[in-house]
Design an enzyme around this catalytic site. Structure first.
Site, mmCIF file in Angstrom:
data_model
loop_
_atom_site.group_PDB
_atom_site.id
_atom_site.type_symbol
_atom_site.label_atom_id
_atom_site.label_comp_id
_atom_site.label_asym_id
_atom_site.label_seq_id
_atom_site.Cartn_x
_atom_site.Cartn_y
_atom_site.Cartn_z
ATOM 1 N N GLU A 296 0.863 -1.176 0.000
ATOM 2 C CA GLU A 296 0.000 0.000 0.000
ATOM 3 C C GLU A 296 0.901 1.228 0.000
ATOM 4 O OE1 GLU A 296 -3.514 2.219 -0.017
ATOM 5 O OE2 GLU A 296 -3.323 0.029 -0.110
ATOM 6 N N PRO B 266 5.212 7.881 1.360
ATOM 7 C CA PRO B 266 5.687 6.990 0.290
ATOM 8 C C PRO B 266 7.032 6.338 0.619
ATOM 9 C CG PRO B 266 4.881 9.069 -0.621
ATOM 10 C CD PRO B 266 4.953 9.247 0.871
ATOM 11 N N SER B 267 7.240 5.174 0.032
ATOM 12 C CA SER B 267 8.499 4.413 0.145
ATOM 13 C C SER B 267 8.843 4.069 1.592
ATOM 14 C CB SER B 267 9.661 5.194 -0.504
ATOM 15 O OG SER B 267 9.379 5.457 -1.871
ATOM 16 N N ARG B 268 7.837 3.983 2.417
ATOM 17 C CA ARG B 268 8.000 3.607 3.829
ATOM 18 C C ARG B 268 8.811 4.629 4.635
ATOM 19 N NH1 ARG B 268 4.314 1.181 2.217
ATOM 20 N NH2 ARG B 268 3.861 -1.051 2.473
ATOM 21 N N LEU B 269 8.963 5.832 4.114
ATOM 22 C CA LEU B 269 9.645 6.884 4.874
ATOM 23 C C LEU B 269 8.591 7.671 5.648
ATOM 24 C CD1 LEU B 269 12.326 8.046 2.290
ATOM 25 C CD2 LEU B 269 12.581 6.499 4.245
#
Length: 218
Positions: A10, A191-194
């Site tokens: 997600e 986004p991008s798990r940051l």
């Protein structure tokens, strides 16, 4: 065959959480996020996971409903003889988690729990729908029962007993709790798990009123 969980992804890109937008008081910050969850018409936005621990250190968790928010903390209600109540009696250190998936938000709370006054508990109990009041009387929460008919028979008897009353007396073994936070962490998916993580820590010095705010790496 179970779906490949490793492939579930997600992308969190709906909102942000930066220090410039964060309120100094975490209770007010939480109130803003709760109002956003309600405005978004999320299902059960006040649902929260309550984690307690047994005396042997075994953790236990379940979902309960937040029923009040005060400057001092988070309010919910329960049977005082339930498993969670017994654990909180033995160990007042607890934790909460709110998870608003549609907004890509999570809030963690760590603190200590205390009972509300009898007057506040009674006022809330008698404001509930009559069916909920009867349910509190009918259920010996967390105790082993032979089958569901025991609950149903209790409800029938209570309906007959209080047929002429809309407000039942509050059971002595039922009432409210307030969780007084020492730590509140706000998590916003990015986004991008940051992800954004802001942690509020209550000052240990009683003369200090400002919460310390730290950004944590995701």
């Amino acid at each position: 065959m179970l779906v490949n969980l490793e492939d579930l992804r997600e992308n969190y890109d709906a909102l942000t959480l930066v220090e410039a937008d964060a309120l100094a008081d975490p209770i007010l910050q939480f109130q803003n996020w709760m109002e956003a969850a309600i405005a978004a018409k999320l299902p059960e936005p006040n649902a929260m996971i309550l984690a307690t621990a047994q005396t042997n250190g075994q953790p236990s968790a379940r979902v309960v409903l937040l029923k009040g928010l005060q400057p001092e903390g988070f309010i919910f209600y329960s049977n005082y003889e339930s498993a969670k109540a017994q654990q909180m009696e033995a160990n007042a250190k607890v934790a909460l988690v709110f998870n608003w998936l549609e907004l890509h938000r999570q809030v963690r709370v760590e603190g200590t729990v205390a009972k509300l006054s009898a007057e506040q508990s009674t006022a809330y109990f008698q404001s509930r729908p009559k069916g909920s009041q009867i349910g509190a009387w009918a259920s010996p929460q967390s105790q082993v029962i032979l089958d569901r008919s025991i609950l149903e028979d209790n409800v029938v008897a209570l309906k007959a007993k209080y047929e002429q009353q809309e407000q039942l007396p509050r059971p002595e073994n039922w009432g409210g709790y307030i969780i007084k936070p020492q730590l509140i962490e706000f998590w916003q998916g990015r986004p991008s798990r940051l992800h954004d993580r802001l942690r509020y820590t209550k000052p240990t010095n009683e003369t200090e009123t400002n919460w310390q705010i730290d950004r944590l790496a995701p």
